[in-house]
Scaffold this motif. Sequence first.
Motif, PDB file in Angstrom:
ATOM      1  N   SER A 188       1.210  -1.423  -0.008  1.00 40.04           N
ATOM      2  CA  SER A 188      -0.819  -0.246   0.393  1.00 40.04           C
ATOM      3  C   SER A 188       1.138   0.947   0.037  1.00 40.04           C
ATOM      4  O   SER A 188       0.965   2.063  -0.859  1.00 40.04           O
ATOM      5  CB  SER A 188      -0.443  -0.376   1.240  1.00 40.04           C
ATOM      6  OG  SER A 188      -1.627  -1.126   1.449  1.00 40.04           O
ATOM      7  N   THR A 189       1.490   0.506   0.894  1.00 35.89           N
ATOM      8  CA  THR A 189       2.804   2.498   0.975  1.00 35.89           C
ATOM      9  C   THR A 189       3.172   2.685  -0.758  1.00 35.89           C
ATOM     10  O   THR A 189       4.129   2.984  -1.005  1.00 35.89           O
ATOM     11  CB  THR A 189       4.000   2.937   1.787  1.00 35.89           C
ATOM     12  OG1 THR A 189       4.425   1.225   1.751  1.00 35.89           O
ATOM     13  CG2 THR A 189       3.092   2.518   3.383  1.00 35.89           C
ATOM     14  N   LEU A 190       3.490   2.147  -0.911  1.00 36.07           N
ATOM     15  CA  LEU A 190       4.240   1.947  -2.603  1.00 36.07           C
ATOM     16  C   LEU A 190       2.947   2.285  -3.159  1.00 36.07           C
ATOM     17  O   LEU A 190       3.831   2.043  -4.784  1.00 36.07           O
ATOM     18  CB  LEU A 190       4.699   0.418  -3.312  1.00 36.07           C
ATOM     19  CG  LEU A 190       6.179   0.216  -2.150  1.00 36.07           C
ATOM     20  CD1 LEU A 190       6.295  -1.791  -2.315  1.00 36.07           C
ATOM     21  CD2 LEU A 190       7.140   1.052  -2.520  1.00 36.07           C
ATOM     22  N   GLY A 191       1.850   2.630  -3.809  1.00 36.76           N
ATOM     23  CA  GLY A 191       0.434   3.061  -4.243  1.00 36.76           C
ATOM     24  C   GLY A 191      -0.720   1.381  -4.640  1.00 36.76           C
ATOM     25  O   GLY A 191      -0.734   1.523  -5.841  1.00 36.76           O
ATOM     26  N   ALA A 192       0.174   0.396  -4.503  1.00 34.50           N
ATOM     27  CA  ALA A 192      -0.919  -1.004  -4.716  1.00 34.50           C
ATOM     28  C   ALA A 192      -2.418  -0.458  -3.916  1.00 34.50           C
ATOM     29  O   ALA A 192      -2.243  -0.107  -3.026  1.00 34.50           O
ATOM     30  CB  ALA A 192      -0.070  -1.595  -4.605  1.00 34.50           C
ATOM     31  N   GLY A 193      -3.399  -0.479  -4.403  1.00 31.17           N
ATOM     32  CA  GLY A 193      -4.594  -0.358  -3.879  1.00 31.17           C
ATOM     33  C   GLY A 193      -4.621  -1.721  -3.509  1.00 31.17           C
ATOM     34  O   GLY A 193      -4.452  -2.768  -3.861  1.00 31.17           O
TER      35      GLY A 193
END
Lengths: 367, 273
Positions: free
Chosen positions: B179-184
């Motif tokens: 999530s912190t890397l941008g994944a939903g």
Amino acid sequence: MTATFTLTGPTPTTDGASAAPPTGATVQLSAVVKAFAGHTALNSIDLEVAPGELVALLGPSGCGKTTALRSISGLESIDSGRIVIDGVDVADTPTNKRDIGMVFQAYSLFPHMTVLENVEFGLKMRKVAAARRRERALETLDMVGLTKHSERFAHQLSGGQQQRVALARALVTRPRVLLLDEPLSALDAKVRVQLREEIRRLQTELGITTVFVTHDQEEALAVADRVAVMRDGRIEQIGTPEELYATPTNAFVADFVGLSNRMPAELIDGQVHLHGCTLNLLGDPMPDGPVLALVRPEDIALSTEGIAGTVISSSFLGSLRRTRVRLDDGTVVAIQHEVERHPLPGEAVTVRLKGAPVSALPAKAKN
Amino acid sequence: MSANQAVRIGAEPSALARRLILGIIGAIFLIPVIAMIEFTFRNGLAGDYTTSHWTGLFSEDSARTYRGLYQAIENSLVLAAVTVGIVLVLLLPTMVLVHMQFPRLKRTLEFICIIPITVPAIVLVVGLAPVYSVVVQVLGGSTWTLAFAYGITVLPYAYRAIQSNLDAIPVKTLSEAASTLGAGWMTVLWKILLPNLRRGVLAASFISIAVVLGEFTIASLLNRRNLQTALLQVSQSDPWVAVIFALAALALAFVLLLIIGRLGAASPSRRKS
């Protein structure tokens, strides 16, 4: 569809340094409150981190430092208050939209991906073209010195290497804010020191605003521009490492940051009277009466005359020596001195106070 | 208890004892299978042996004779596929969600999933019969609708296989890192969690297939035709063919278990190479 993606961070020069100005964001926490099942983890926290600054959140277990970090990341929702990144309130923004990088305490590399694939992941989420993605990931791996391990899997790396890959993975997207949640706590002492210096170097080069959570005061003092000491969900004091060490605003900070000897004393007219010495009181004024003075080991010296005592033990610490002495009144104090002097256990010595200002606790307080 | 006693109680069996145990258990499994194989080569009551029961399967006559059996095999395969679908679409996301977001519900979910193993199939059918009267009205009486019942009967096995895998990986840390890397959420599930739950998901799927291929009671009592009910029917007219197909089903289950073992044991680096 593959979109272009501009990496906002400065491109490091070949020697690893960067001439570009800091590109990090401003992070502001205003009156942030977070409670878990009746326990207040964050009790109206206020904090401002300047662009490119590294602030360490330091405190004992359960003080709320990790909750504060997770609130900034969005992994924890807040009950009230504001979290503002570059002027935008992100309290309702999901984690994956906050443009942050985070390194966790536990090893968090994706086990089914190679090192390179792990580092590429954030860029993939931002739809960076494959060739550019690979190039950028390899560049970032080079920055942490792990290019040659790019095809390995997490289980083929040491703990230190895994955390360096995690750092590269967090940095590769040049996030606005880098959040480090005790990233060194699972590593052995030597690797910890190496990696914390590496973190500081990269953070300075890239100018990324960074919040670093740790319970290790030495680590916090070594890497941070400023340190926020937390207790019971509140920030007790925030300042540069030097300020915290030299002028703690209360006894908790004095006791938590660095080593302190607790010595029975008397507070009279705002001054601490201790073994015949009169010392200035640091921090908030206290009512007169018996207190426990918090005296740093380097503020006591072995001398030819002064307070009599007996050596309990003496430890060689490299550039200095720390000796524990039982004074005649029963108080045990640690004294820091040069290595050439080597007192033996049982040896009768005398010590003197150097006269530096001290913090104090009410005599019956436990902390 | 003395230290010596403790050591003796906790000690591993000797190599000989291990081989003995393995030999006895192997014999218990193998003797019936060997007997079945031997039976398929018997030439009636004459006492000699023939391959005609095997070769006869591939004749044109047998295709007509055993059309019903082939249809039943098809039914069972469809049932297995739908049951696996139910496990993957309903059970897996529910378990991941409970594991990550509602850990307090873990015990409740486990209890619900274990219940079917404690309820005899006959009792289950009594409960399911009125439900299926509605199912028939809504979806028709096709055999595939049995998969809803099978979705319940495989729950204990599928749950255990997935849960042990969930417990073995740091689900929360991995998904938070993603999530912190941008994944939903969907990306986290598809690209991060599923690949790491591969072993559990495959085990759950194959065990579900094995259970469905071997199921008789529910299909029989709800008047549906699957492999096992068809085998019973065939065995009344041609016991050799029934045994041959039973052996084939056993072999399939064995192969599935082998695949589970092989895939589960493969490390990421070996898979990659």
